[in-house]
Design a protein around this motif. Structure first.
Motif, PDB file in Angstrom:
ATOM      1  N   PHE A 195       1.137  -1.203   0.289  1.00  0.00           N
ATOM      2  CA  PHE A 195      -0.453  -0.181  -0.023  1.00  0.00           C
ATOM      3  C   PHE A 195       0.855   0.810  -0.015  1.00  0.00           C
ATOM      4  O   PHE A 195       1.611   1.994   1.159  1.00  0.00           O
ATOM      5  CB  PHE A 195      -1.067  -0.244   0.887  1.00  0.00           C
ATOM      6  N   LYS A 196       1.070   1.454  -1.188  1.00  0.00           N
ATOM      7  CA  LYS A 196       2.372   2.645  -1.662  1.00  0.00           C
ATOM      8  C   LYS A 196       1.077   3.886  -1.324  1.00  0.00           C
ATOM      9  O   LYS A 196       0.418   4.554  -1.753  1.00  0.00           O
ATOM     10  CB  LYS A 196       2.485   2.769  -2.596  1.00  0.00           C
ATOM     11  N   VAL A 197       2.010   5.804   0.129  1.00  0.00           N
ATOM     12  CA  VAL A 197       0.859   6.518  -0.306  1.00  0.00           C
ATOM     13  C   VAL A 197       2.043   7.175   0.035  1.00  0.00           C
ATOM     14  O   VAL A 197       3.046   6.908  -0.010  1.00  0.00           O
ATOM     15  CB  VAL A 197       1.255   6.285   1.476  1.00  0.00           C
ATOM     16  N   GLY A 198       1.677   8.624  -0.904  1.00  0.00           N
ATOM     17  CA  GLY A 198       2.607   9.491  -0.958  1.00  0.00           C
ATOM     18  C   GLY A 198       1.744  10.757  -0.221  1.00  0.00           C
ATOM     19  O   GLY A 198       0.639  11.239  -0.254  1.00  0.00           O
ATOM     20  N   ALA A 199       2.634  11.807   0.312  1.00  0.00           N
ATOM     21  CA  ALA A 199       2.039  13.011   1.182  1.00  0.00           C
ATOM     22  C   ALA A 199       3.034  13.952   0.956  1.00  0.00           C
ATOM     23  O   ALA A 199       3.837  14.353   0.632  1.00  0.00           O
ATOM     24  CB  ALA A 199       2.815  12.697   2.082  1.00  0.00           C
ATOM     25  N   ALA A 200       2.433  15.332   0.728  1.00  0.00           N
ATOM     26  CA  ALA A 200       3.004  17.083   0.373  1.00  0.00           C
ATOM     27  C   ALA A 200       2.307  17.675   1.249  1.00  0.00           C
ATOM     28  O   ALA A 200       1.055  17.720   1.767  1.00  0.00           O
ATOM     29  CB  ALA A 200       2.695  16.762  -1.009  1.00  0.00           C
ATOM     30  N   ARG A 251       2.387  21.914   2.218  1.00  0.00           N
ATOM     31  CA  ARG A 251       2.997  23.439   1.783  1.00  0.00           C
ATOM     32  C   ARG A 251       3.154  23.941   2.465  1.00  0.00           C
ATOM     33  O   ARG A 251       2.628  24.137   3.938  1.00  0.00           O
ATOM     34  CB  ARG A 251       1.697  24.234   0.655  1.00  0.00           C
ATOM     35  N   ALA A 252       4.709  24.710   2.839  1.00  0.00           N
ATOM     36  CA  ALA A 252       4.714  25.109   4.261  1.00  0.00           C
ATOM     37  C   ALA A 252       4.187  26.502   3.637  1.00  0.00           C
ATOM     38  O   ALA A 252       4.618  27.526   2.658  1.00  0.00           O
ATOM     39  CB  ALA A 252       5.966  25.016   4.371  1.00  0.00           C
ATOM     40  N   ALA A 253       4.390  27.377   4.894  1.00  0.00           N
ATOM     41  CA  ALA A 253       4.229  28.601   5.126  1.00  0.00           C
ATOM     42  C   ALA A 253       5.667  29.313   4.182  1.00  0.00           C
ATOM     43  O   ALA A 253       5.010  30.608   3.629  1.00  0.00           O
ATOM     44  CB  ALA A 253       4.561  29.486   6.157  1.00  0.00           C
ATOM     45  N   SER A 254       6.745  29.068   3.560  1.00  0.00           N
ATOM     46  CA  SER A 254       7.110  30.178   2.831  1.00  0.00           C
ATOM     47  C   SER A 254       6.919  29.674   1.592  1.00  0.00           C
ATOM     48  O   SER A 254       8.059  30.269   1.037  1.00  0.00           O
ATOM     49  CB  SER A 254       8.776  29.145   3.256  1.00  0.00           C
ATOM     50  N   GLY A 255       5.601  28.630   1.413  1.00  0.00           N
ATOM     51  CA  GLY A 255       5.938  28.263  -0.630  1.00  0.00           C
ATOM     52  C   GLY A 255       5.917  27.370  -1.173  1.00  0.00           C
ATOM     53  O   GLY A 255       5.788  26.412  -1.625  1.00  0.00           O
ATOM     54  N   LYS A 256       7.170  26.755   0.179  1.00  0.00           N
ATOM     55  CA  LYS A 256       7.582  25.395  -0.420  1.00  0.00           C
ATOM     56  C   LYS A 256       7.036  24.290  -0.415  1.00  0.00           C
ATOM     57  O   LYS A 256       6.179  24.475   0.447  1.00  0.00           O
ATOM     58  CB  LYS A 256       9.593  25.135   0.227  1.00  0.00           C
ATOM     59  N   VAL A 257       6.957  22.588  -0.946  1.00  0.00           N
ATOM     60  CA  VAL A 257       6.666  21.823  -1.165  1.00  0.00           C
ATOM     61  C   VAL A 257       7.232  20.693  -0.732  1.00  0.00           C
ATOM     62  O   VAL A 257       8.906  20.721  -1.207  1.00  0.00           O
ATOM     63  CB  VAL A 257       5.918  21.645  -2.470  1.00  0.00           C
ATOM     64  N   TYR A 258       7.240  19.738  -0.035  1.00  0.00           N
ATOM     65  CA  TYR A 258       7.849  18.755   0.374  1.00  0.00           C
ATOM     66  C   TYR A 258       6.807  18.060   0.575  1.00  0.00           C
ATOM     67  O   TYR A 258       5.740  17.940   0.697  1.00  0.00           O
ATOM     68  CB  TYR A 258       7.856  18.880   2.336  1.00  0.00           C
ATOM     69  N   SER A 259       7.383  16.605  -0.002  1.00  0.00           N
ATOM     70  CA  SER A 259       6.437  15.208   0.186  1.00  0.00           C
ATOM     71  C   SER A 259       7.007  14.171   0.722  1.00  0.00           C
ATOM     72  O   SER A 259       8.545  14.284   0.989  1.00  0.00           O
ATOM     73  CB  SER A 259       6.543  14.862  -1.551  1.00  0.00           C
ATOM     74  N   GLY A 260       7.151  13.493   1.218  1.00  0.00           N
ATOM     75  CA  GLY A 260       6.857  11.584   1.695  1.00  0.00           C
ATOM     76  C   GLY A 260       6.241  10.650   0.819  1.00  0.00           C
ATOM     77  O   GLY A 260       5.689  10.971   0.819  1.00  0.00           O
ATOM     78  N   ALA A 314       7.181  13.323   4.215  1.00  0.00           N
ATOM     79  CA  ALA A 314       6.679  14.744   4.033  1.00  0.00           C
ATOM     80  C   ALA A 314       7.399  15.867   5.676  1.00  0.00           C
ATOM     81  O   ALA A 314       8.073  16.605   4.920  1.00  0.00           O
ATOM     82  CB  ALA A 314       5.908  15.381   4.292  1.00  0.00           C
ATOM     83  N   ILE A 315       7.386  15.485   6.751  1.00  0.00           N
ATOM     84  CA  ILE A 315       7.504  16.656   7.580  1.00  0.00           C
ATOM     85  C   ILE A 315       8.675  16.289   8.381  1.00  0.00           C
ATOM     86  O   ILE A 315       9.558  17.763   8.296  1.00  0.00           O
ATOM     87  CB  ILE A 315       6.319  16.389   8.916  1.00  0.00           C
ATOM     88  N   ALA A 316       9.243  15.463   8.038  1.00  0.00           N
ATOM     89  CA  ALA A 316      11.135  15.209   8.263  1.00  0.00           C
ATOM     90  C   ALA A 316      11.317  15.897   7.603  1.00  0.00           C
ATOM     91  O   ALA A 316      12.600  17.046   7.615  1.00  0.00           O
ATOM     92  CB  ALA A 316      11.061  14.127   8.670  1.00  0.00           C
TER      93      ALA A 316
END
Ligand code: THU
Length: 130
Positions: free
Chosen positions: A21-26, A28-37, A55-57
């Motif tokens: 079961f593959k999961v992706g998360a993204a 958006r931070a207040a800086s506007g940058k997008v992080y994913s995990g 993504a949080i890490a």
């Protein structure tokens, strides 16, 4: 980059040989940058980590600590819902009104907020002296 695009792309990288079961998360931070995990499982099952945690890490490691939007995607019949632990992790860096989009690879989406996902959250105020 849209959160949907980022989460969809990183989901492919998930290491999920046990659940398949593959999961992706993204995020958006207040800086506007997008992080994913993506989720990273382990043969010692409790050691696996969720996509949201990844993504949080990535966000914290890059210097951002305020989440303004979240999206999670999986190949599931209904939009995938963050687990209890991830709700607490998201709440650490999000205001209650922060939108969380839960999505399926088939195109279904459902929206909620971090506050609605974790009513009665444990917050720093609980640790103050009475
Ligand atoms: N999982 C996530 O990564 N995020 C969620 O929101 C729900 C569950 C992962 C954990 C495990 O690797 C797999 O999905 C099955 O539970």
């Amino acid at each position: 980059m849209t959160l949907l695009k980022a989460a969809t792309a990183i989901r492919e990288m998930a290491y999920a040989p046990y659940s398949n079961f593959k999961v992706g998360a993204a995020i958006r931070a207040a800086s506007g940058k997008v992080y994913s995990g993506c989720n990273v499982e382990n043969v010692a099952f409790p050691e696996g980590t969720c996509a949201e945690a990844g993504a949080i890490a990535a966000m914290v490691a890059s210097g951002d600590t305020e989440i303004v939007e979240v999206l999670v995607i999986a190949d599931s019949p209904m939009p995938v819902s963050p687990c209890g632990g991830c709700r607490q992790k998201l709440a650490e860096f999000s205001a209650g009104k922060v939108r969380v989009t839960m999505a399926t690879t088939g195109g279904k989406t459902q929206q909620t907020t971090v506050g609605d996902l974790l009513p009665g959250a444990f917050v720093p105020g609980h640790m103050e002296d009475s």
